[in-house]
Design an enzyme around this catalytic site. Structure first.
Site: not given
Ligand SMILES: Cc1cc2nc3c(=O)[nH]c(=O)nc-3n(C[C@H](O)[C@H](O)[C@H](O)COP(=O)(O)OP(=O)(O)OC[C@H]3O[C@@H](n4cnc5c(N)ncnc54)[C@H](O)[C@@H]3O)c2cc1C
Length: 599
Positions: A440
């Site tokens: 989220e």
């Molecule tokens: C168990 C689980 C359930 C989930 N359920 C859903 C769901 O129902 N529907 C759905 O669509 N998604 C879902 N997700 C996905 C989840 O919302 C994403 O994993 C989350 O939004 C982060 O995206 P990412 O994993 O690609 O991390 P990334 O976006 O790659 O981020 C990696 C790191 O970089 C940091 N970062 C990235 N950009 C910036 C910035 N501009 N400034 C500062 N820091 C930054 C982030 O804070 C993080 O620490 C789920 C994930 C999990 C693990």
């Protein structure tokens, strides 16, 4: 086995004695939500959480979800519990009668959502996601779409999901690749892979309704080219009939650290038929309905973990005997004294208690604002509530989930080595709640939303709307001299909050990295002040009750003690956050990327 009792008394204290919910519901025309009715509903919800959900929490963690040939089976008991939930009418409680709901206020459901999640975080996610799906279709769906989907979703025979994330695109949704091509009949064919989709596939409902973001063939790049679609697992007839299978499949489920009973799915759309929700390329605006609901929902998950960890740790601390108390023997008949007598154990318990109760007050306040935005007839009141909510939503999401990490960690620590052992449930709580700061929108993303988008983006206006309320309150209790120190502290923090915002804005005008460098500290700093404001109010109410001689004096004395702990030991954390924010971006950005290398 983890101990859990729904904190009904705490919720009712916040609703009735602190935030005037009886009048709030009456003003919004929720004539059925009388105090008696609310208590009756809460009592049934507490039984459901304690007797149905809590007993399948540890077993659900041990068993996890299973995937075989695209079919996902949830842990033993999950499906039955969901059936009971549906039969109890819980799925439609807050939705309009025309869709089969009971038209009760949003807040009622959300207060109880905390308890369901405390009892069983994994299970609570399935109905939780349906709520966001329903809200999105209610607000942005066409009449035809509402007829197709809403009765079944509100009734609970169908469940919902939110499909945003793709392998290369998480926080940065502008990188989205999933395609939507228009068909001649007005529908769209969706093709692409979504990952990490909670409740994307399971055996608890007859059909699954996916809310999906995708890109039209001629869409502009980035977030300006995102459209929103509703895509069912089984096609739906115009009156919500379940038809044949759509081209939506579950490729696999994730093996993960926690919430093992919640299916986290790879969902493949292979030319799946879907329908546009809202206008083309404006999907992100509609998606914010889902995301805002889900962000408060995730904050509640954090709160639920703080509460459950506190309850588990408290019971253990009263029971476990180690050493004699420094202040003298407390348990002369036993070989040692209960560990609750040791100051450091009290430090941990009071931190958990102060977070759980203070954060709950903030959450229930935010719910009150949501009620106004959904049900008020007064447009000015709605705009005002929306402004406060815009500021508070990222704080609710991130502060409640970050503090849950500390609370659940203390949950384990109070148990000593036993906290690390599965049978007590503390390590499961820590594992399950770990995801809350990530999904989220991570804490980092919430912090940028708060500082850059909401505060700087509104030129400080959104901040002022809320801080005016706090200042007014501090002024209104000036005659209560016993609270002057705490009230002055909050008042000074508010001035400092504005000053720091101004400083960061000035620094950011020269160096944009200053915003990102300060953002998480800024969010946590804001969270401590906001929760401090609620602790101040709770203390004033508790003192009033003691003075009046009404209610349970021990309950109110405990509130005053916990408020003192919060002001003495938790609000003071703002000092270190200020130093960190003032230190600027250079200590982060001056290091060359190569210097991070391990030699
Ligand atoms: C168990 C689980 C359930 C989930 N359920 C859903 C769901 O129902 N529907 C759905 O669509 N998604 C879902 N997700 C996905 C989840 O919302 C994403 O994993 C989350 O939004 C982060 O995206 P990412 O994993 O690609 O991390 P990334 O976006 O790659 O981020 C990696 C790191 O970089 C940091 N970062 C990235 N950009 C910036 C910035 N501009 N400034 C500062 N820091 C930054 C982030 O804070 C993080 O620490 C789920 C994930 C999990 C693990």
């Amino acid at each position: 086995m983890q101990y859990f009792k729904a904190p009904q008394k705490e919720a009712l204290f916040v609703m009735n004695e602190l935030l005037g919910y009886e009048k709030h519901y009456a003003d919004l025309g929720f004539t059925d939500a009388t105090p008696d009715m609310v208590e009756a509903i809460f009592s049934e919800a507490a039984k459901f959480a304690e007797n149905v959900l809590a007993p399948i929490n540890a077993s659900g963690d041990a068993e996890g979800c299973k995937w075989e040939d695209g079919v996902v089976t949830t842990p033993t008991g999950f499906k039955d519990a969901y059936q009971q939930y549906v039969e109890g009418g819980w799925t439609g409680m807050t939705h309009p009668e025309k869709f089969g709901g009971q038209a009760l206020p949003y807040s009622l459901n959300s207060v109880m959502a905390e308890w369901f999640s405390s009892a069983n975080h994994s299970w609570a996610m399935y109905p939780g996601l349906s709520q966001g799906c329903i809200e999105t279709l209610k607000e942005h769906g066409t009449e035809a779409q509402q007829k197709m989907f809403l009765h079944n979703l509100v009734g609970g025979s169908w469940t919902g999901t939110m499909c945003l994330t793709e392998p290369h695109c998480g926080s940065d949704l502008g990188m989205l690749k999933c395609k939507a091509e228009p068909n001649d009949d007005g529908s769209y064919s969706l093709t692409g892979t979504k990952i990490f989709i909670s409740a994307g596939e399971h055996d608890m409902s007859e059909n699954i309704v996916h809310i999906v973001i995708a890109r039209l063939p001629d869409a502009p790049s980035g977030t300006k080219g995102i459209s929103l679609f509703v895509v069912p697992k089984f096609h739906a007839g115009p009156e919500g009939e379940k038809l044949d299978r759509n081209a939506v499949t579950c490729g696999s489920i994730e093996h993960k650290m926690g919430i093992k009973g919640s299916a986290t799915c790879v969902i493949n759309f292979d030319g799946a038929k879907g329908y546009l929700v809202g206008t083309e390329n404006r999907g992100l605006n509609c998606m914010f309905t889902f995301m805002n609901s889900a962000r408060i929902g995730t904050g509640l998950e954090g709160l639920s973990a703080s509460e459950a960890a506190f309850q588990g740790a408290l019971a253990y601390a009263k029971d476990r005997l180690q050493f004699r108390a420094m202040t003298g023997v407390k348990n002369p008949d036993g070989p040692a004294d209960p560990i609750i007598n040791h100051p450091d154990v009290r430090r941990m318990l009071l931190t958990q208690k102060a977070f759980a109760e203070g954060n709950r007050a903030l959450a229930i306040y935010a719910m009150k604002l949501v009620d106004v935005t959904q049900a008020s007839q007064d447009e000015d009141a709605k705009t005002f509530a929306n402004s406060k909510l815009a500021l508070l939503t990222p704080i609710v999401k991130a502060f409640l989930t970050e503090t849950a990490q500390e609370s659940t960690s203390y949950g384990m620590q109070v148990f000593g080595g036993h906290g690390f052992i599965a049978e007590w449930g503390m390590e499961q709580l820590a594992r399950d709640t770990r995801i809350c700061t990530m999904y989220e929108g991570t804490t980092g993303i919430q912090a940028i939303d708060l500082l850059a988008r909401k505060v700087v983006g509104s030129n400080g206006k959104l901040l002022t709307v809320f801080t005016n309320e706090v200042k007014e309150y501090c002024k209104s209790i000036r005659d209560k001299s016993q609270f002057n120190a705490w009230s002055n502290s909050i008042d000074k923090h508010i001035d400092e909050w504005h000053q720091i915002t101004e400083d960061i804005m000035q620094r950011a005008a020269k160096n944009p990295a200053e915003l990102g460098a300060a953002s998480v500290d800024y969010l946590m700093y804001s969270g401590y002040i906001v929760v401090g404001y609620f602790w101040l109010q709770m203390a004033v109410v508790a003192q009033q009750k003691l003075d009046d001689g009404t209610g349970d004096p021990e309950f109110y004395k405990a509130k005053l003690h916990t408020a003192k702990f919060y002001f003495d030991r938790l609000l003071t954390r703002t000092r270190s956050l200020v130093s960190s924010m003032e230190s600027g971006a250079d200590n982060l950005m001056d290091m060359e990327e190569e210097q991070f290398n391990i030699v």
